[in-house]
Write an enzyme that holds these catalytic residues in place. Structure first.
Site, PDB file in Angstrom:
ATOM      1  N   CYS A  13     -64.509  -2.856 -12.096  1.00 37.06           N
ATOM      2  CA  CYS A  13     -63.894  -3.051 -10.782  1.00 37.06           C
ATOM      3  C   CYS A  13     -63.236  -4.425 -10.792  1.00 37.06           C
ATOM      4  CB  CYS A  13     -64.887  -2.877  -9.638  1.00 37.06           C
ATOM      5  SG  CYS A  13     -66.183  -4.109  -9.520  1.00 37.06           S
ATOM      6  N   CYS A  87     -59.585  -1.116 -10.371  1.00 34.77           N
ATOM      7  CA  CYS A  87     -59.015  -2.227 -11.155  1.00 34.77           C
ATOM      8  C   CYS A  87     -57.515  -2.044 -11.357  1.00 34.77           C
ATOM      9  CB  CYS A  87     -59.735  -2.414 -12.489  1.00 34.77           C
ATOM     10  SG  CYS A  87     -59.397  -1.178 -13.747  1.00 34.77           S
ATOM     11  N   CYS A  91     -56.580  -2.370 -16.141  1.00 37.87           N
ATOM     12  CA  CYS A  91     -57.495  -1.736 -17.079  1.00 37.87           C
ATOM     13  C   CYS A  91     -56.713  -1.184 -18.270  1.00 37.87           C
ATOM     14  CB  CYS A  91     -58.270  -0.618 -16.388  1.00 37.87           C
ATOM     15  SG  CYS A  91     -59.648  -0.024 -17.369  1.00 37.87           S
TER      16      CYS A  91
END
Length: 137
Positions: A13, A87, A91
């Site tokens: 996250c 995210c 990511c």
């Protein structure tokens, strides 16, 4: 090295201070050493959210020693399953990895009472993920 290494799950996250910490703690509580568990954040906070730590303590998970960690490409590359929780584009994506996106409210700045439903939903999703991985709890 064991013939069959346990699956590796990475929870991601933004701040690695709430959702990903709760998910990693639940997976560790439920699966123990049968799964390698990590968590990270694209912009890690300085500490785990105190309300998150308090809510997890209620279910027997001690997050007092946990520190938010920065997301690295290596962490993603060495994971079998990557679970993102907001995210976004930060990511990294590698071929052959299983990616899941869990849309969950961000517990940042909320009290323990508001964190509990998020915590409970994360537990349900972690249990479902363990079932999908063939790991009984």
């Amino acid at each position: 090295m064991p013939e069959h290494a346990p699956p590796s799950v990475l929870f991601v996250c933004v701040h690695n201070a709430g959702r990903s910490q709760m998910a990693a703690a639940y997976l560790t509580l439920l699966a123990g050493e049968r799964v390698r568990v990590r968590s990270a954040g694209s912009l890690p906070a300085d500490e785990v959210d105190p309300a998150v730590a308090a809510a997890m303590a209620e279910v027997g998970a001690d997050l007092s020693a946990e520190v938010p960690k920065v997301l690295t490409a290596q962490a993603v590359e060495t994971s079998d399953v990557v679970v993102t929780m907001g995210c976004g584009d930060a990511c990294p994506v590698f071929p052959g990895k299983r990616y899941l996106d869990w849309a969950l409210p961000d517990p940042a700045g909320r009290g323990v009472a508001a964190v509990r439903p998020i915590r409970d939903e994360i537990e349900r999703r972690v249990r479902r993920l363990l079932a999908e991985l063939g790991i009984a709890v």
